[in-house]
Design an enzyme around this catalytic site. Structure first.
Site, short mmCIF file in Angstrom:
data_model
loop_
_atom_site.label_atom_id
_atom_site.label_comp_id
_atom_site.label_asym_id
_atom_site.label_seq_id
_atom_site.Cartn_x
_atom_site.Cartn_y
_atom_site.Cartn_z
N ARG A 1 15.13 0.77 -6.32
CA ARG A 1 13.84 0.55 -5.67
C ARG A 1 12.71 0.64 -6.68
O ARG A 1 11.79 -0.17 -6.70
CB ARG A 1 13.62 1.60 -4.58
CG ARG A 1 12.25 1.48 -3.98
CD ARG A 1 11.85 2.73 -3.22
NE ARG A 1 10.51 2.55 -2.69
CZ ARG A 1 10.03 3.19 -1.63
NH1 ARG A 1 10.78 4.05 -1.00
NH2 ARG A 1 8.80 2.95 -1.23
N ASN B 1 16.07 -3.24 4.80
CA ASN B 1 15.19 -4.33 4.38
C ASN B 1 15.86 -5.23 3.36
O ASN B 1 16.76 -4.78 2.65
CB ASN B 1 13.92 -3.75 3.75
CG ASN B 1 12.92 -3.38 4.82
OD1 ASN B 1 12.73 -4.13 5.77
ND2 ASN B 1 12.29 -2.21 4.66
N CYS C 1 12.15 -2.79 12.91
CA CYS C 1 11.20 -2.33 11.92
C CYS C 1 10.21 -1.41 12.63
O CYS C 1 10.03 -1.50 13.84
CB CYS C 1 10.47 -3.55 11.34
SG CYS C 1 9.10 -3.12 10.25
N HIS D 1 7.60 -7.89 8.34
CA HIS D 1 6.63 -7.57 7.29
C HIS D 1 5.63 -8.70 7.03
O HIS D 1 5.05 -8.78 5.94
CB HIS D 1 7.33 -7.15 5.97
CG HIS D 1 7.95 -5.79 6.05
ND1 HIS D 1 8.38 -5.11 4.96
CD2 HIS D 1 8.20 -4.99 7.13
CE1 HIS D 1 8.89 -3.94 5.35
NE2 HIS D 1 8.79 -3.86 6.65
N TYR E 1 1.37 -4.95 5.47
CA TYR E 1 2.03 -5.76 4.43
C TYR E 1 1.25 -7.02 4.09
O TYR E 1 1.47 -7.64 3.06
CB TYR E 1 3.46 -6.11 4.84
CG TYR E 1 4.35 -4.90 4.83
CD1 TYR E 1 5.00 -4.50 3.67
CD2 TYR E 1 4.51 -4.12 5.98
CE1 TYR E 1 5.79 -3.37 3.65
CE2 TYR E 1 5.30 -2.98 5.97
CZ TYR E 1 5.94 -2.61 4.80
OH TYR E 1 6.72 -1.49 4.77
#
Lengths: 422, 422, 422, 422
Positions: C90, C144, C164, C194, C241
């Site tokens: 990540r 995700n 989500c 998102h 987002y």
């Protein structure tokens, strides 16, 4: 005593007149000669100037002139505050550099170079005519870029000093924060015009800058629009203009997200002229403060008083932050460069006070910009695309070939009418 | 005579050995002591070094050492070519500055600062141990950033010179273009390590740079990757590293559009080590040229010969471009700064040749980078986030607060293992 | 009833367990099977999960599994919350895109593509094994990028929904601002995972969004970090987002001026695991809220209850915002695309509620990102540099050839270990 | 038959006249009515037009008109080639977007929006007056942005088609490369005006695009200024305008490093008008090719012939690439959107030929730009700062709030004179 103001039709002039009235004891002016080719505007400005003097019981005559020679004839000091090309060109200085991703500003970066190219030949011509008319007159230059213009004047042997309101602004601001008299605040101001840092702030022989930063960090940081944490870390107070360097890309983003400031300034100017036209207005209008240039009159009148006033006649010297020849004050710069530092000023002119060695963090940038300034003056005096390109490539805010090429083309295209060689 | 090479396991070493063999008359080396903690690699490099010497009938012994003291004991000269952190860290130096939109390079900009911080303490420790073991040995530093490292050494009183292959590369290149012997080409090379310009090129007492540019402009411009029109206009030849300044954003775009060079160099190194391991290979492999560092051996061996060889013994001095103390050569820099210029070199060391005044277009950038270098050395010696931040803010390729903050955090995070204070 | 959680060792799991305890009436779970290859961590998480259930008097068994099959065998629903490559990867997703001047984020832009490429093959393998073990189990994906992963699952014929926490977050936030129960707030949420906007907010059949914006504009704008004036002008509430699109370059500047968030999240996780290890802790710790993912358990447990709980058994349907097949809901997208909209959910699965036509200002961006998502799934399923390049060139935050080339090389270099074809 | 040309004083007109002369058999024009408010220029253009016709033995009368009605009265077709604001405004469209770091171009991005806002109201007014004067006349629009202008016309029920020279340019170019007749080349051209890709190139029923790319990749890539490797990978030929998307930042850098193209075009135009003024010139001058707009006359005359000529009268239909109503051809766009595709054209107008499904790599960008176009037309028709802002935020080359704000302010400031509401 006679004072002449070239560019006397500026909306700033009432600020100067207000200062003359307040300092009349030390500087007993008999005639204030305003010269400006823009006759209508000059008439409005002269009108309010006379009313301000009258209200304060000052007997000086205000004369108006479209031609230079009668205005400067017999003058003891000549103040230069002209703007070649006016606000329209300023708007351009603030705009086309943005096309290349560079800050648009009339004294820094490519816009400042454009202003230098337009201004230097005009100022040199004026200074030469002043010399013919009044060989002993002092020339005090406020016209930007002050450092380059002052160096041009000194190189030609003129009795000139350059003046800016950044230092006096800090002096007044710090005095207020410290609850002392401005005159008691002595700044350790160092650098080039519009590229300066306050490294010390002496009051009664003690450097109170650490105290100031400890107590008023946020207020000071907000005023110069830099992060408080960084000001604290640097432990000096950069001038507002350092923001164009330290936050260059952020400033460009800001300028991009809104229209240029021209409309704003134009609106303020229009409002001011309206007030000046009103015969009942006999004081400096409050709106003048929005115009920028705060304390400008204070600085100008006090400097002229030190050069020519009663104190000067009595052999006294006062300290002012001025633009003058380096002569070794900053050993890493040429002697004939012009720097902006505190100086002792009297009837013989100005001598820089001793300066502590400049830390590399400030000195490196000063040296880089000074190199640009030399090339800028070279381009202003001798013209030619290559000299413009060289000056831009030498500027720390440009420095890249393709940007310098694009900015050079734009500078020339936008200033064609002012560049004899273009 | 004994030569010690710190970082002797480098894949460059065979180039040096090849040079020793060719210059054996002037510099009769008896022992070449290679020291490197990476024993396996050192063994491979020592093997081919011995085979090269043997093939050329050179009788010098090649000794290998994991520890420093035995290697430098009794050495006449110690060459520093170590790389703290190896290729992996170099890859990082080339990568994380890009996250902030800044050029990723191991000697210039933020990557160069990282390398300085990792390298200076290690080199100073080595130099101190060299001084204990062989107080009279010369230390010749090739480890980048050469300017900062050399200044660190000189400040501690070491007998040190810094060396780079940029100048000799131009000398050879120009000699080829002019069809003359390299030794007949005298460069007017000036600046700081990796920030230099060739302002003159003398052959037989005549400056042939105008001719060179007139005849070979495109070839020269292509080699330094700058636009021919600009090289012509400047009328000097900037080093390749100037591209990181003059075309900074374009370089960033290029670096962004392809993977980092680490894989490339790693692949070349792997191939070289394979060749070194082959007992039938007894010549410097052609592939070594791709590794960068051309003419490095020529420069190094010739410099040591001038310091210690037969000519030096006979009182002769030769001209080399080296990194040495400024001492007024560039009057706008401090005396204790290290500059890269032609110098007369003999048994007493190096003295800079006289230098024509530096034009503002070059001098401004030199002064700015020199200020950065001072702060970089300060950060390398004394550590701390604030010093790293100050050095970055002082660098003309950074100069902005938010970039300096982000780069500082990344530099520390990526070099944690090498920074005692972090 | 049995629930299996793949990636059950996540520090989020206690949030889910807390939700199960609170909704036990509607969703009477007998066994919670946590599966995770990281056994030590799983043991800590299982421990606190058991203590939370015990404290609340819930009798469900918490079983732990390193292997998938026993965990999902007999499960009624399988929740996917794994993270291929963990926090280290990540961190990379958030970092290397910055080298190319693109936002570094693990779900949006190039980082999101990297996560899709790593995740889709793993999730499809898991889903296939779930189908073998428990053919009727529902698969609820939180991993995700949820939109792409859910489309991959549906294309393979799995009984899957994507979930989500953005929508439930707005629902709770708006309810608080309006002083009503969350269940009374019905969002007009539309877009792709998102990439969504709240176009209406119905309470008791009335759209109160205009009121909300009139009264709480600043609070709402601050939460999504967009300028209040723009939110007012758009008259909808973009998800947080959208900032990566609407303020892309500003976000890049922010990310550049500080270290990556990895250290931050790692520190929170370490603190959480410490708390989980403390046998006296038997409640969801307050620190969990800092971890992100608020209301995640609410959404997950409520969705499973609607699919499998007492209400579902009684034929009831509830409205949830989920990721499901488009099937004409947004006529400008393919039927097999996955969109995120309110749906009626019961034992037969989810059916999207009718959607008002989408304004071009939102629809254009949705269509562009949907095209990227198709190419991203193509790259995830079939691999190859060209497919990665095509997906990046198709992404509105990339769109340029040189950026797409540089990002492609970096994505592959940083994810080599996870890409079978690379 | 009568043809009217609005903006007939354009320097392009001789190209059109040349086409009329060559296609006189199929399209027997009796009168060519040129209308333009710039009378002097119109006189020059009419002069050379008459000489070209005379030299080629064409008997059509060329009439000149400052007013619209007499020119279009009785016309069978009206060609629109006007430019509201002239070259001066075009220069602005190419310049101020650069201040915000966005491409400056008169059909793409913010510059294209400015042109749409200036043009749509003027064109709609003209079209309405054409309808009054000649209800059955065809309106063929070449005025950019052709897609938006054509949609505005169709929405008002006009008999209109939009035409651009990109497709015919590719047709001629490919024919030359393949050594076949242009008429034998059938393009698989798809997209929106100035946002198109050639996906197939049929000759004799065979798609020769793979062959073309295999043999002439470099020539084709050079022409559209995209990297050959990418064209090969995409396996389609994007139009030159895609470069503004695929290489946006590189184009901005290019535009920054040189002056705007206005001076260039102005110089060409001046030279052309000089030639037109020469009574001995009776052919289309070669210099016209530099003006851009190649094959424009071919496309225009051939299209009008298909609508009105002998073939049309005989019921024949020909294929032309035109801008027309989508009506389901691209199912992801609204029916009333205007697309640019091959169509069968006859006396009844144009019908799009069937189109293969569009790949996501192209479709995503088409959908995004189409959404912008809808908002752009909305802003052109109804005005207001908010609509301009929305269109810019919806444009994939803008997409960010602060850029959209800055561009909106600049667009309005620079086009104040043309925007009734501003």
């Amino acid at each position: 005593m006679k004072l002449a103001v070239v560019g006397g039709g500026s909306t700033y002039t009432p600020e100067l007149v207000d200062g003359l009235a307040r300092l009349r004891t030390d500087l007993p002016v008999d005639e204030l000669a305003l010269v400006d080719p823009a006759g209508d505007r000059l008439a409005l400005v002269a009108g309010i100037s006379r009313r301000i003097l009258a209200r304060q019981g000052h007997s000086a005559a205000v004369t108006v002139h479209e031609d230079l020679e009668p205005a400067v004839d017999g003058a003891d000091a000549v103040l230069l505050q002209l703007r070649v090309g006016g606000q329209a060109t300023r708007n351009e200085d603030e705009t086309w550099p943005l096309e290349c991703g560079c800050v648009g500003q009339e004294t820094t970066g490519a816009g400042g170079l454009a202003k230098a190219l337009r201004t230097v030949p005009v100022v040199l011509d004026i200074a030469e005519r002043v010399r013919q008319a009044s060989p002993d007159a002092w020339i005090v230059d406020f016209t930007n870029p002050v450092g380059i213009v002052t160096r041009a004047l000194l190189q030609q042997g003129h009795r000139a000093l350059g003046l800016c309101n950044v230092a006096i602004g800090f002096q007044r601001r710090f005095a207020r924060l410290l609850s002392v008299e401005p005159a008691d605040v002595r700044l350790g101001h160092v650098g080039l015009n519009h590229l300066t840092w306050e490294r010390t702030v002496f009051v009664d022989g003690i450097d109170v800058l650490p105290t100031l930063l400890a107590r008023h960090l946020d207020a000071i940081a907000e005023e110069i629009e830099l992060p408080a944490a960084v000001v604290e870390r640097l432990a000096v107070v950069p001038s507002y203009y350092l923001r164009y360097f330290y936050e260059h890309d952020a400033v460009v983003r800001e300028l991009r997200s809104r229209p240029s400031r021209a409309a704003e300034v134009a609106a303020i100017e229009a409002r001011l002229l309206e007030l000046y036209a009103d015969p009942s207005v006999d004081e400096k209008p409050a709106e003048l403060a929005q115009r920028g240039g705060a304390y400008y009159s204070e600085a100008a009148v006090a400097l002229v008083a030190s050069l020519l006033g009663a104190g000067a006649a009595a052999g006294r010297e006062d300290v002012h932050v001025v633009n003058l020849r380096n002569d070794g004050s900053l050993p890493f710069l040429d002697d004939d460069h012009v720097i902006e530092v505190p100086a002792s000023v009297g009837s013989a002119g100005a001598r820089a006070l001793p300066i502590e060695p400049v830390e590399p963090l400030f000195g490196g940038l000063i040296a880089h910009v000074a190199a640009y300034e030399r090339l800028a003056l070279d381009a202003a005096l001798h013209g030619g695309r290559d000299r413009v390109f060289a000056a831009l490539l030498a500027h720390p805010l440009v420095g890249q070939i393709d940007l310098a090429e694009g900015l050079t083309d734009r500078l020339i295209a936008h200033n064609h009418a002012f560049l004899e060689w273009a």
